[in-house]
Scaffold this active site. Structure first.
Site, short mmCIF file in Angstrom:
data_model
loop_
_atom_site.label_atom_id
_atom_site.label_comp_id
_atom_site.label_asym_id
_atom_site.label_seq_id
_atom_site.Cartn_x
_atom_site.Cartn_y
_atom_site.Cartn_z
N SER A 155 1.39 -0.97 0.10
CA SER A 155 -0.24 0.28 0.02
C SER A 155 0.82 1.67 -0.15
O SER A 155 1.75 1.04 -1.02
CB SER A 155 -0.20 -0.07 1.14
OG SER A 155 -2.15 1.01 0.78
N GLU A 246 -10.06 -3.33 -6.15
CA GLU A 246 -9.03 -2.08 -5.26
C GLU A 246 -9.48 -1.03 -6.01
O GLU A 246 -8.86 -0.69 -7.15
CB GLU A 246 -8.37 -2.15 -4.69
CG GLU A 246 -6.83 -2.54 -5.75
CD GLU A 246 -5.85 -2.80 -5.28
OE1 GLU A 246 -5.19 -1.81 -4.37
OE2 GLU A 246 -4.95 -3.42 -4.80
N HIS A 276 -7.51 -4.54 -1.80
CA HIS A 276 -6.29 -4.93 -1.34
C HIS A 276 -5.31 -5.11 -1.12
O HIS A 276 -5.89 -6.17 0.23
CB HIS A 276 -6.71 -3.47 -0.85
CG HIS A 276 -5.94 -2.27 -0.78
ND1 HIS A 276 -4.87 -1.54 -1.46
CD2 HIS A 276 -5.26 -1.80 0.45
CE1 HIS A 276 -3.84 -0.83 -1.12
NE2 HIS A 276 -4.09 -0.80 0.53
#
Length: 307
Positions: A155, A246, A276
């Site tokens: 991320s 996502e 994600h």
């Protein structure tokens, strides 16, 4: 068709607000308490952050930064993973990510160093980048060869590890041998079409708020903030994993395409129906375990052990 187990686990994650007795999903706005978010992450880590058998953690201090080695017990190795944790640049820690990092260590047999870079909004860009550079140069000072180091990030941490690569290259510091980025946040302008749809996991508004906190008064298109806008020439082999469902999907697809056009050996894996950073959910369902196994194989083959 996705496995029944994956559909069940992802359903529970999408509706995790029910377990907090909330009818609606959480939203993030300028009134959201970042300290409360951090506290919740740390509490969750306390419940689910146990290390597996055969893996141990040991604390390290790097230029004032807290860090941890997550390593196989009783094993000496000349390879290392430098792990960049996620959390939107505003939360996350060594403690919170201990169990996640241990999955990569257990699967690859390679020890990982995870570090507490400074968080926004108290410490906007370039604090996290400077801390990442400090962690990498510390690894080199400990005798680890760049050819035996891999970057892994998820991320925001995935975006940070890519930005760190650009900074390392531009400073003429030797680059690591390989990179794994899970759903990397590469565009803090959030221009991709995938941002226009609902994300099963990310709270509404999170990318806007967290991004502004990290960017501060800087230009979000600056490559060391958003590596999608940088020159990717000369980067090491790159493996990117992203979920089909996502909001940051385009950050991965566009980065992979740009990397290939720059001559980088970049492989992109998009999990059908996945969310994600889904590989870190291994071994809860087959798709995540298959992805984690693939990532760990990539790490082992990219960092051959010296006998």
């Amino acid at each position: 068709m996705n496995s029944l187990r994956s559909r069940f686990v992802l359903f529970l994650l999408k509706h995790r607000h029910w377990f907090r007795l909330k009818l609606k999903r959480e939203t993030i706005d300028w009134d959201t308490s970042i300290p409360e978010l951090r506290e919740r992450v740390e509490k969750s880590a306390g419940r689910f952050g146990k290390l597996p058998s055969g893996i141990e953690a040991s604390p390290v201090v790097i230029d004032g930064l807290s860090a941890e080695w997550i390593r196989p017990s009783q094993v000496q190795d000349n390879r290392a993973i430098l792990y960049f944790h996620g959390g939107g640049y505003v939360m996350g820690s060594c403690h919170a990510y201990r169990a996640i990092v241990a999955k990569f260590v257990a699967g690859s047999g390679i020890g990982a160093l995870v570090f507490d870079y400074r968080l926004a909004p108290e410490h906007p860009f370039p604090a996290a980048l400077n801390d990442s550079l400090a962690a990498y140069t510390w690894l080199l000072s400990q005798g680890f060869s760049p050819s035996r180091i891999a970057f892994v990030g998820d991320s925001a941490g995935g975006g940070l590890c890519l930005a760190t690569l650009l900074a390392i290259r531009d400073k003429a510091i030797p680059l690591p041998a390989a990179v794994v980025a899970l759903s990397p946040w590469t565009d803090l302008k959030c221009t991709g079409d995938s941002y226009r749809r609902e994300d099963p996991l990310a709270p509404e508004g999170s990318w806007l708020v967290f991004g502004k906190y990290y960017v501060g008064e800087n230009d979000p298109a600056q490559p060391l903030i958003s590596p999608l806008y940088g020159d990717l020439t000369g980067l090491p082999p790159l493996l990117i994993y992203a979920g089909e469902n996502e909001s940051m999907l385009d950050d991965s697809t566009q980065l992979a395409e740009k990397a290939r056009n720059a001559g980088v050996n970049a492989r992109l894996q998009i999990g059908s129906g996945m969310v994600h950073c889904y590989p870190v959910l291994s071994p809860l369902f087959p798709e995540a375990k298959e992805a984690m196994d693939d990532i760990c194989t990539f790490l082992r083959t990219g960092l051959p052990r010296l006998l």
